[in-house]
Design a protein around this motif. Structure first.
Motif, PDB file in Angstrom:
ATOM      1  N   GLU A  40       1.166  -1.423   0.052  1.00 28.48           N
ATOM      2  CA  GLU A  40       0.067  -0.163   0.301  1.00 28.48           C
ATOM      3  C   GLU A  40       0.928   1.418   0.061  1.00 28.48           C
ATOM      4  N   TYR A  41       1.861   0.868   0.717  1.00 26.50           N
ATOM      5  CA  TYR A  41       2.869   2.288   0.700  1.00 26.50           C
ATOM      6  C   TYR A  41       3.691   3.020  -0.217  1.00 26.50           C
ATOM      7  N   GLY A  42       3.801   1.900  -1.130  1.00 23.16           N
ATOM      8  CA  GLY A  42       4.635   1.537  -2.296  1.00 23.16           C
ATOM      9  C   GLY A  42       3.873   2.413  -3.415  1.00 23.16           C
ATOM     10  N   ARG A  43       2.189   1.968  -3.257  1.00 26.95           N
ATOM     11  CA  ARG A  43       0.994   2.532  -4.115  1.00 26.95           C
ATOM     12  C   ARG A  43       0.811   3.820  -4.098  1.00 26.95           C
ATOM     13  N   ASN A  44       0.576   4.089  -2.341  1.00 29.02           N
ATOM     14  CA  ASN A  44       1.078   5.748  -2.118  1.00 29.02           C
ATOM     15  C   ASN A  44       2.068   6.452  -2.854  1.00 29.02           C
ATOM     16  N   ARG A  45       2.991   6.017  -2.721  1.00 32.75           N
ATOM     17  CA  ARG A  45       4.564   6.371  -2.323  1.00 32.75           C
ATOM     18  C   ARG A  45       5.546   6.318  -3.104  1.00 32.75           C
ATOM     19  N   LEU A  47       8.451   4.676  -5.303  1.00 33.33           N
ATOM     20  CA  LEU A  47       9.752   4.813  -4.815  1.00 33.33           C
ATOM     21  C   LEU A  47      10.369   4.933  -5.479  1.00 33.33           C
ATOM     22  N   LEU A  48      10.169   4.127  -7.215  1.00 32.91           N
ATOM     23  CA  LEU A  48      11.004   3.572  -8.032  1.00 32.91           C
ATOM     24  C   LEU A  48       9.652   4.190  -9.203  1.00 32.91           C
ATOM     25  N   THR A  49      10.324   5.869  -9.317  1.00 32.39           N
ATOM     26  CA  THR A  49       9.665   6.547 -10.475  1.00 32.39           C
ATOM     27  C   THR A  49      10.121   6.638 -12.076  1.00 32.39           C
ATOM     28  N   SER A  50      10.680   5.979 -12.281  1.00 31.05           N
ATOM     29  CA  SER A  50      11.231   5.780 -13.575  1.00 31.05           C
ATOM     30  C   SER A  50      11.620   4.635 -14.190  1.00 31.05           C
ATOM     31  N   ASP A  51      12.101   4.107 -15.109  1.00 26.69           N
ATOM     32  CA  ASP A  51      12.342   3.276 -15.357  1.00 26.69           C
ATOM     33  C   ASP A  51      13.620   3.006 -15.429  1.00 26.69           C
ATOM     34  N   ALA A  52      14.243   3.936 -15.417  1.00 27.22           N
ATOM     35  CA  ALA A  52      15.975   3.258 -15.204  1.00 27.22           C
ATOM     36  C   ALA A  52      15.797   2.581 -13.617  1.00 27.22           C
ATOM     37  N   ARG A  54      13.560   1.021 -11.852  1.00 22.45           N
ATOM     38  CA  ARG A  54      12.597   0.173 -11.001  1.00 22.45           C
ATOM     39  C   ARG A  54      14.022  -1.250 -12.354  1.00 22.45           C
ATOM     40  N   ASP A  55      14.467  -0.818 -13.532  1.00 24.91           N
ATOM     41  CA  ASP A  55      15.594  -1.698 -13.877  1.00 24.91           C
ATOM     42  C   ASP A  55      16.926  -1.811 -12.597  1.00 24.91           C
ATOM     43  N   ALA A  56      16.980  -0.698 -12.028  1.00 25.03           N
ATOM     44  CA  ALA A  56      18.510  -1.017 -11.021  1.00 25.03           C
ATOM     45  C   ALA A  56      17.558  -1.108  -9.605  1.00 25.03           C
ATOM     46  N   ALA A  57      16.255  -1.353  -9.162  1.00 22.99           N
ATOM     47  CA  ALA A  57      16.335  -2.210  -8.473  1.00 22.99           C
ATOM     48  C   ALA A  57      15.909  -3.319  -8.943  1.00 22.99           C
ATOM     49  N   ARG A  58      15.740  -3.851 -10.047  1.00 26.53           N
ATOM     50  CA  ARG A  58      15.485  -4.917 -10.347  1.00 26.53           C
ATOM     51  C   ARG A  58      16.959  -5.711 -10.429  1.00 26.53           C
ATOM     52  N   ASP A  59      17.558  -5.139 -10.454  1.00 22.83           N
ATOM     53  CA  ASP A  59      18.795  -5.516 -10.940  1.00 22.83           C
ATOM     54  C   ASP A  59      19.775  -5.831  -9.303  1.00 22.83           C
ATOM     55  N   LEU A  80       7.280  -5.053  -6.512  1.00 19.39           N
ATOM     56  CA  LEU A  80       8.851  -4.110  -7.070  1.00 19.39           C
ATOM     57  C   LEU A  80       8.682  -3.234  -6.102  1.00 19.39           C
ATOM     58  N   GLN A  81       7.562  -2.208  -6.042  1.00 17.41           N
ATOM     59  CA  GLN A  81       7.620  -0.862  -5.228  1.00 17.41           C
ATOM     60  C   GLN A  81       7.850  -1.740  -3.761  1.00 17.41           C
ATOM     61  N   ALA A  82       6.715  -2.393  -3.614  1.00 16.02           N
ATOM     62  CA  ALA A  82       6.891  -2.615  -1.916  1.00 16.02           C
ATOM     63  C   ALA A  82       7.752  -3.702  -1.755  1.00 16.02           C
ATOM     64  N   ILE A  83       8.549  -4.204  -2.324  1.00 16.97           N
ATOM     65  CA  ILE A  83      10.617  -4.381  -1.820  1.00 16.97           C
ATOM     66  C   ILE A  83      11.140  -3.324  -1.827  1.00 16.97           C
ATOM     67  N   THR A  84      10.722  -3.213  -2.825  1.00 17.39           N
ATOM     68  CA  THR A  84      12.390  -1.902  -2.799  1.00 17.39           C
ATOM     69  C   THR A  84      11.402  -0.462  -0.905  1.00 17.39           C
TER      70      THR A  84
END
Length: 131
Positions: A40-45, A47-52, A54-59, A80-84
């Motif tokens: 829920e936090y990740g949906r509302n706020r 952290l990963l606001t660009s494809d770059a 998101r890719d960095a988080a996956r890496d 992805l947002q939640a785990i970050t």
């Protein structure tokens, strides 16, 4: 590796227990509770606001070796947002052992804390996506 501005999470440090808390703190459902809160936090706020980012988080999460690249690629945006969010919340909570920022830096230099969270010269807080 990029950094994420997480100032709002440090400012709300007391709430990070809801995103990254243990069984001792939340009981037997700690994993479900913190995951749902992080989602829920990740949906509302987000952290990963660009494809770059998101890719960095996956890496970043691939470096753990806990998931295959295929598994990580299949994660939804919410996952992805939640785990970050959980990762950052854990780093914020890690700072609780320090007396102040200088003490936190010393603990990072000693290897007691991860050191992936730091305060920039601009006063904002950042999380380093890397191990």
């Amino acid at each position: 590796m990029p950094e994420i501005n997480v100032t709002h999470m440090v400012d709300d440090a007391d709430e990070m227990i809801m995103l990254s808390g243990s069984r001792a703190e939340h009981g037997n459902d700690a994993g479900r509770i913190t995951w749902n809160n992080s989602t829920e936090y990740g949906r509302n706020r987000p952290l990963l606001t660009s494809d770059a980012l998101r890719d960095a988080a996956r890496d970043h999460f691939a470096e753990y070796g806990a998931w295959s690249k295929e598994e990580i690629a299949a994660w939804s945006e919410d996952e992805l947002q939640a785990i970050t969010c959980q990762e950052v919340a854990a780093a914020v909570r890690e700072m609780e052992v320090a007396d102040d920022y200088d003490d936190y830096v010393r603990l990072c230099e000693r290897g007691t804390c991860s050191g992936r969270l730091y305060r920039g010269d601009n006063g904002r807080w950042y999380f380093y996506l890397g191990i």
